[in-house]
Design an enzyme around this catalytic site. Structure first.
Site, mmCIF file in Angstrom:
data_model
loop_
_atom_site.group_PDB
_atom_site.id
_atom_site.type_symbol
_atom_site.label_atom_id
_atom_site.label_comp_id
_atom_site.label_asym_id
_atom_site.label_seq_id
_atom_site.Cartn_x
_atom_site.Cartn_y
_atom_site.Cartn_z
ATOM 1 N N LYS A 178 -22.325 2.553 98.042
ATOM 2 C CA LYS A 178 -23.370 3.223 98.846
ATOM 3 C C LYS A 178 -22.783 4.560 99.297
ATOM 4 C CE LYS A 178 -24.920 4.120 102.533
ATOM 5 N NZ LYS A 178 -25.065 5.536 102.961
ATOM 6 N N GLU A 254 -11.127 2.452 106.391
ATOM 7 C CA GLU A 254 -10.379 3.727 106.470
ATOM 8 C C GLU A 254 -11.161 4.588 107.442
ATOM 9 O OE1 GLU A 254 -7.662 4.422 104.717
ATOM 10 O OE2 GLU A 254 -7.662 2.753 103.307
ATOM 11 N N CYS A 288 -10.133 13.315 107.503
ATOM 12 C CA CYS A 288 -9.718 12.282 108.466
ATOM 13 C C CYS A 288 -8.290 12.523 108.959
ATOM 14 C CB CYS A 288 -9.835 10.912 107.817
ATOM 15 S SG CYS A 288 -8.981 10.824 106.243
ATOM 16 N N GLU A 385 -11.961 13.079 117.983
ATOM 17 C CA GLU A 385 -11.935 13.595 116.608
ATOM 18 C C GLU A 385 -13.084 14.603 116.472
ATOM 19 O OE1 GLU A 385 -13.276 11.108 113.321
ATOM 20 O OE2 GLU A 385 -11.641 11.873 112.094
HETATM 21 P P1 NAD Z 1 -20.011 7.756 109.021
HETATM 22 O O1 NAD Z 1 -19.280 6.624 109.630
HETATM 23 O O2 NAD Z 1 -21.096 8.402 109.794
HETATM 24 O O3 NAD Z 1 -20.674 7.326 107.637
HETATM 25 C C1 NAD Z 1 -19.906 6.740 106.612
HETATM 26 C C2 NAD Z 1 -20.798 5.898 105.738
HETATM 27 O O4 NAD Z 1 -21.305 4.794 106.490
HETATM 28 C C3 NAD Z 1 -22.020 6.625 105.177
HETATM 29 O O5 NAD Z 1 -22.232 6.208 103.852
HETATM 30 C C4 NAD Z 1 -23.145 6.120 106.060
HETATM 31 O O6 NAD Z 1 -24.412 6.150 105.446
HETATM 32 C C5 NAD Z 1 -22.698 4.687 106.310
HETATM 33 N N1 NAD Z 1 -23.280 4.046 107.488
HETATM 34 C C6 NAD Z 1 -23.730 4.627 108.630
HETATM 35 N N2 NAD Z 1 -24.217 3.687 109.476
HETATM 36 C C7 NAD Z 1 -24.051 2.496 108.854
HETATM 37 C C8 NAD Z 1 -24.341 1.148 109.227
HETATM 38 N N3 NAD Z 1 -24.907 0.838 110.398
HETATM 39 N N4 NAD Z 1 -24.024 0.159 108.356
HETATM 40 C C9 NAD Z 1 -23.444 0.456 107.155
HETATM 41 N N5 NAD Z 1 -23.161 1.701 106.755
HETATM 42 C C10 NAD Z 1 -23.449 2.708 107.598
HETATM 43 O O7 NAD Z 1 -18.870 8.787 108.596
HETATM 44 P P2 NAD Z 1 -19.038 10.201 107.918
HETATM 45 O O8 NAD Z 1 -19.628 11.129 108.937
HETATM 46 O O9 NAD Z 1 -19.694 10.065 106.588
HETATM 47 O O10 NAD Z 1 -17.520 10.602 107.626
HETATM 48 C C11 NAD Z 1 -16.715 11.158 108.590
HETATM 49 C C12 NAD Z 1 -15.790 10.106 109.173
HETATM 50 O O11 NAD Z 1 -15.119 9.427 108.126
HETATM 51 C C13 NAD Z 1 -14.691 10.717 110.020
HETATM 52 O O12 NAD Z 1 -14.507 9.943 111.169
HETATM 53 C C14 NAD Z 1 -13.471 10.650 109.106
HETATM 54 O O13 NAD Z 1 -12.262 10.652 109.808
HETATM 55 C C15 NAD Z 1 -13.730 9.385 108.367
HETATM 56 N N6 NAD Z 1 -13.027 9.321 107.087
HETATM 57 C C16 NAD Z 1 -11.928 8.530 106.970
HETATM 58 C C17 NAD Z 1 -11.219 8.476 105.781
HETATM 59 C C18 NAD Z 1 -9.970 7.659 105.667
HETATM 60 O O14 NAD Z 1 -9.566 7.398 104.549
HETATM 61 N N7 NAD Z 1 -9.345 7.265 106.752
HETATM 62 C C19 NAD Z 1 -11.648 9.217 104.681
HETATM 63 C C20 NAD Z 1 -12.768 10.020 104.824
HETATM 64 C C21 NAD Z 1 -13.459 10.055 106.040
#
Ligand code: NAD
Length: 485
Positions: A178, A254, A288, A385
């Site tokens: 997804k 992650e 991240c 963050e």
């Molecule tokens: P997000 O948590 O808003 O979204 C991530 C994913 O989760 C998206 O596909 C979104 O549609 C989905 N999602 C949202 N609500 C959901 C729910 N209720 N149930 C299931 N899925 C749901 O994050 P983002 O804004 O896309 O990315 C930024 C964040 O990701 C930052 O905090 C960053 O640090 C983190 N990140 C971490 C890593 C790592 O490897 N540690 C890598 C990349 C990004």
């Protein structure tokens, strides 16, 4: 020139299908906010269809789970070769849909090829152990967990797709991906390449859609054995709750970070200044592992701050698809507003704004590279963050003090130190609470090195052999030997 968008539908059983609801959503180019495609909007029914396809592919006799590891490796090597073949196209598509500057997109596609090849090389090296004890003989076998949901963030979708999907396939799992609603296009392009490489129907399915609908349905689905997620802490907690609601899914998370980077008095500033800037301005801070808390020792503080400001001011912004652009846009209006609010809080709470801090006057979502000095630990910009181009510089006196201050956070993703003293490096790397520690470098990641965080930054590791292990179950078989033995 804009890359041609070839795939915008849902990918199930190697077929491109519309959403059951018939709905679609718009996806944008962050450089100018223009709509670049309408993408099918998956929801609960589409997730269910994808899970059933993945389940058939996993359980049916002689399909993926039982395919010889060498054949699985072969598929992944072919996939890597196709990603390499389409490197330019994929890099431009990533840039077009999430604003990463083209030279970084290219670097990440190359890295994705390495990730896929590394996982291919592990597919036929999944071994158990033997434990002969008295009249019994035990051995373990590692078997794939089953049908896995993979939920992607928008910031580095292609690389995260490549790492997670290749590890899951090497282990013998089948997957439903997804992608994030902001940047689904490269995931769809990779699905097409997997099919071209010969992935059997149902082994990889991709359902674009929103988190609260498609993502939530995947995380709650009874037939899904594991969720591998990269995204925010907030959603990571929801995933963990959902994963325990109906059945008990394994989760790999992650999550975000507030990573400290420490500059000691003995550091070589010619190296430390550019690495610190790279650490927080790469992808406009939307990574991240951003070095978003920069601790500088008092003896070099003033000189470091002066050079950090000069570096930030030297970055040229522009269309991220232009070869010379060093600095691009944020992903969307929502994040831009959030970052500007964080900057306002820095000013209100007494940090010294030395450069940047404003929106760049253009279409799209640009914010100036921003440097704050005299930041203190209790300020919002030192705790949250931001996920934006904000370098927060804090002063410290001793190594012991800075380790305590750096550890005083719920996050524990990455950390770094610049020093010419081996003792400083050893003390820091031993006592810092972070999944990844860099010494005299920053932002280095490779397929053979585990990636992940301590504390609220996550559960489990990607990459290295750990990346495949997390998609495997251990089964113990015990046999009674002959009673005459
Ligand atoms: P997000 O948590 O808003 O979204 C991530 C994913 O989760 C998206 O596909 C979104 O549609 C989905 N999602 C949202 N609500 C959901 C729910 N209720 N149930 C299931 N899925 C749901 O994050 P983002 O804004 O896309 O990315 C930024 C964040 O990701 C930052 O905090 C960053 O640090 C983190 N990140 C971490 C890593 C790592 O490897 N540690 C890598 C990349 C990004």
């Amino acid at each position: 020139m804009s890359p041609k968008i070839k795939f915008t539908k849902i990918f199930i059983d190697n077929q491109w299908v519309d959403a059951v609801s018939g709905k679609s959503f718009e996806t944008f180019n962050p450089h100018n906010g223009s709509i670049i495609a309408n993408v099918s909007e998956g929801d609960k029914e589409d997730i269910d269809a994808a899970v059933q396809a993945a389940k058939r592919a996993f359980h049916r006799k002689s399909v993926w789970r039982l395919t010889s590891p060498s054949r699985r490796a072969e598929l992944l090597y072919k996939f890597a070769a196709l990603v390499q073949r389409d490197l330019e196209y994929l890099a431009h598509l990533e840039t077009y849909n999430n604003g990463m500057i083209i030279r970084n997109s290219r670097r990440f596609v190359k890295l994705a090829v390495d990730y896929i090849k590394y996982n291919a090389s592990l597919a036929d090296k999944v071994h158990g152990k033997t434990m002969p004890i008295g009249g019994l003989f035990s051995y373990t076998v590692k078997q794939p967990v089953g049908v896995c949901g993979i939920i992607l963030p928008w910031n580095v979708p292609l690389l995260v797709f490549a790492g997670k999907v290749a590890s899951a396939l090497a282990a013998g799992c089948t997957v439903i991906v997804k992608p994030a609603e902001q940047s689904p296009l490269t995931s769809l392009a990779l699905a097409a390449l997997l099919a071209e490489a010969g992935a059997p129907p149902g082994v990889v399915n991709v359902v674009p859609g929103y988190g609260e609908t498609a993502g939530d349905a995947l995380a709650h689905h009874l037939d899904v054995a594991m969720i591998s997620f990269a995204g925010s802490l907030e959603v990571g907690k929801l995933i963990q709750q959902a994963a325990g609601a109906n059945n008990l899914k394994r989760v790999a998370l992650e999550l975000g970070g507030k990573s400290p980077l420490v500059i000691m008095n003995d550091a070589d500033l010619n190296i430390a200044v550019p690495f610190a800037a790279l650490g927080v301005f790469t992808h406009q801070g939307q990574i991240c592992i951003a070095a978003s808390r920069l601790y500088v020792q008092s003896g070099v503080y003033n000189e470091f701050v002066k050079r950090a400001v000069e570096f930030a001011q030297s970055l040229t912004h522009g269309d991220p698809s232009d070869e010379d652009t060093q600095y691009g846009p944020q992903i969307d209006e929502l994040l831009t507003t959030h970052i500007l609010k964080c900057i306002d809080s820095g000013k209100l709470e007494g940090a010294k704004l030395l450069t940047g801090g404003k929106r760049i006057n253009s279409t799209g979502f640009y914010i100036e590279p921003t440097v704050f000095a005299d930041v203190t630990d209790e300020m919002t910009i030192a705790k949250e963050e931001i996920f934006g181009p904000v370098q927060s510089i804090l002063k410290f006196e001793t190594l012991e003090e800075v380790i305590d201050r750096a550890n005083a956070t719920n996050y524990g993703l990455a950390a770094g130190i610049f020093t010419t003293s081996l003792e400083n490096a050893m003390q820091f790397s031993t006592h810092i609470e972070a999944g990844m520690v860099w010494v005299n470098t920053y932002l280095e990641f490779r397929p053979d090195v585990p990636f992940g965080g301590f504390k609220d930054s996550g559960i489990g590791r990607e990459n290295g052999t750990d990346g495949v292990d997390i998609f495997l179950e251990v089964k113990t078989v015990t046999m009674a030997l002959s009673k005459d033995f």
